[in-house]
Design a protein around this motif. Structure first.
Motif, short mmCIF file in Angstrom:
data_model
loop_
_atom_site.label_atom_id
_atom_site.label_comp_id
_atom_site.label_asym_id
_atom_site.label_seq_id
_atom_site.Cartn_x
_atom_site.Cartn_y
_atom_site.Cartn_z
N GLY A 233 47.16 46.53 40.99
CA GLY A 233 48.35 46.04 40.30
C GLY A 233 48.50 44.54 40.36
O GLY A 233 48.83 43.89 39.36
N ARG A 234 48.25 43.96 41.51
CA ARG A 234 48.44 42.51 41.64
C ARG A 234 47.38 41.75 40.85
O ARG A 234 47.65 40.66 40.32
N LEU A 235 46.17 42.30 40.73
CA LEU A 235 45.15 41.63 39.93
C LEU A 235 45.53 41.64 38.46
O LEU A 235 45.34 40.64 37.75
N VAL A 236 46.09 42.74 37.98
CA VAL A 236 46.57 42.81 36.60
C VAL A 236 47.62 41.74 36.35
O VAL A 236 47.58 41.02 35.33
N VAL A 237 48.57 41.60 37.25
CA VAL A 237 49.63 40.60 37.10
C VAL A 237 49.04 39.20 37.01
O VAL A 237 49.42 38.39 36.14
N ALA A 238 48.10 38.89 37.89
CA ALA A 238 47.48 37.56 37.88
C ALA A 238 46.76 37.30 36.56
O ALA A 238 46.91 36.22 35.97
N LEU A 239 46.00 38.27 36.08
CA LEU A 239 45.25 38.07 34.85
C LEU A 239 46.17 37.85 33.64
O LEU A 239 45.96 36.91 32.85
N VAL A 240 47.17 38.70 33.51
CA VAL A 240 48.04 38.62 32.34
C VAL A 240 48.84 37.32 32.33
O VAL A 240 48.93 36.63 31.31
N HIS A 241 49.39 36.96 33.48
CA HIS A 241 50.25 35.77 33.51
C HIS A 241 49.46 34.47 33.50
O HIS A 241 49.97 33.44 33.04
N GLU A 242 48.22 34.50 33.97
CA GLU A 242 47.38 33.31 33.92
C GLU A 242 46.53 33.26 32.66
O GLU A 242 45.76 32.33 32.46
#
Length: 418
Positions: A233-242
């Motif tokens: 989940g946290r990797l998804v958040v990083a990818l989408v927001h960055e």
């Protein structure tokens, strides 16, 4: 006479032009060669933490890429750790695997002394003598704080590491030493915290901290302890927001070996590849259309061509061959190994078309809370593979949606008063 002078001048001008053209040609060739040399890189071994001393596959691969047992010169950076114990253990491990003791060196750049060390010419020389450099685990922010100058520029030590890498050497690291491989790098949040609070650029504020990494791996964001700590989940958040398309989550006691444009997975477990290139982040906070794949030992991925090569020992799971029929809702989808189990057992080796899970937090006083529903689903591109023992071990192109939910717990009966 004039014609003769014109002829002489014309010949002289032709000669000058020829020399100029040759010089330009030589300069261009030299420039191209210099550019090519600057782009030549060595290899990376990015380990997901928890490297066990008995994992001969990973140790021997690092030694091989460092030049072999007799020629390898391995420098170990203790920077991420609060003590020297992990560096000493790694030194002993490399020696036990056959590298001469004098060829395994601890390069003492630590949290306490880095200001004096990272621009020290003796340290630079020690780094330059190495054919491999290894970053131990700990706190990755200690590494970036040490190796970048206060103005954000590279320290001499970091330039020396890059020089070793560009000349064909190995750069490796485990846990924090894996996180620093990408730029940006991430830390400081669970998957649920990242999904609820988003990204922060200040380590003192809540959320998923995104900051500058060392950037040796240029194909996406790296994350570690991946399956055990439920970090999908946290990797998804990083990818989408960055706005970065690809994320690589490495499991413990496992590694992704990067040579050229290709990644090979080795070790005890595997690696998640998260493709957010077509992801949709909605106004209500849903993450839709994430493409997730999971690779294990021997599988390869080329990040230039975006092609997978599944190990030849594995066999495709065909419809009708699945072992399991149906699955159950997982109420802790970012728990230890839960996402991996959902992909492999609840979906690839299963007649079910979807595998669902939840992650949430509750207020104990009123039983109310919020969280997310995570849905893995098969698509026309989805493929699963059995390993040689007929266990599902590879999943390609699974769709994942993460959808916000509200949660309320109601007791069917009240506890009797004492």
């Amino acid at each position: 006479m004039k014609n003769k002078l014109r002829s002489i001048f014309s010949s002289f001008l032709s000669a000058v032009l020829l020399v100029a053209l040759l010089t330009v040609g030589m300069s261009s060739a030299a420039a191209e060669e210099e550019t090519a040399d600057a782009s030549v890189k060595g290899s990376l071994v990015i380990i997901g933490g928890g490297l066990e001393t008995g994992n001969a596959e990973i140790y021997n691969k690092m030694i091989e890429l460092a030049g072999g047992k007799q020629d390898a010169v391995i420098g170990i950076f203790p920077t991420a750790s609060a003590s020297m114990s992990s560096s000493r253990s790694m030194k002993q491990d490399f020696e036990d695997y056959g590298v001469p003791a004098e060829n395994v060196r601890i390069i003492e750049i630590t949290e306490k002394n880095y200001k004096d060390q990272v621009n020290n010419d003796e340290i630079v020389e020690a780094i330059s003598e190495c054919t491999a450099l290894y970053f131990v685990g700990g706190d990755q922010s200690r590494v970036t704080k040490a190796f970048y100058n206060e103005d954000g520029s590279n320290s001499k030590a970091l330039d020396a590491v890059w020089d070793v890498y560009r000349k064909g050497g190995l750069v490796a690291g485990s846990s924090a030493g894996a996180a620093i491989m990408s730029d940006p790098m991430i830390l400081n949040a669970t998957s649920l915290e990242a999904l609820q609070k988003g990204v922060t650029y200040d380590e003192q504020k809540p959320g998923l901290w995104v900051t500058k990494g060392l950037g040796f791996f240029e194909a996406g964001i790296t994350d570690q302890h991946f399956s055990k700590r439920g970090r999908l989940g946290r990797l998804v958040v990083a990818l989408v927001h960055e706005k970065i398309n690809y994320g690589f989550g490495i499991d413990e006691n496992s590694a992704m070996v990067v040579s050229g444009d290709e990644i090979e997975v080795i070790g005890a477990s595997g690696m998640f590849l998260v493709d957010a290139s077509k992801a949709d982040f909605t106004k209500k906070g849903a993450y839709l259309g994430i493409d997730v794949s999971y690779l294990e030992k021997g599988d390869r991925y080329n990040f230039a061509t975006k092609e997978f090569t599944v190990h030849s020992s594995k066999t495709l799971i065909r419809p009708g061959q699945e072992y399991y029929e149906g699955n159950e809702l997982n109420t802790n989808i970012f728990g230890s190994d839960a996402a991996k189990t959902a992909l492999l057992d609840d979906l690839m080796d299963n007649t079910a078309k979807e595998a669902r899970g939840l992650t949430f937090a509750l207020d104990q006083k009123n039983g109310k809370g919020s969280g997310f529903s995570v849905v893995f689903s098969k698509t026309a591109q989805t493929k699963g593979y059995y390993d040689s023992d007929e266990y599902a071990s590879t999943a390609l192109h699974v769709n994942m949606d993460i959808i916000p939910i509200e949660v309320q717990v109601k007791e069917l009966e009240h506890m009797p008063k004492k």
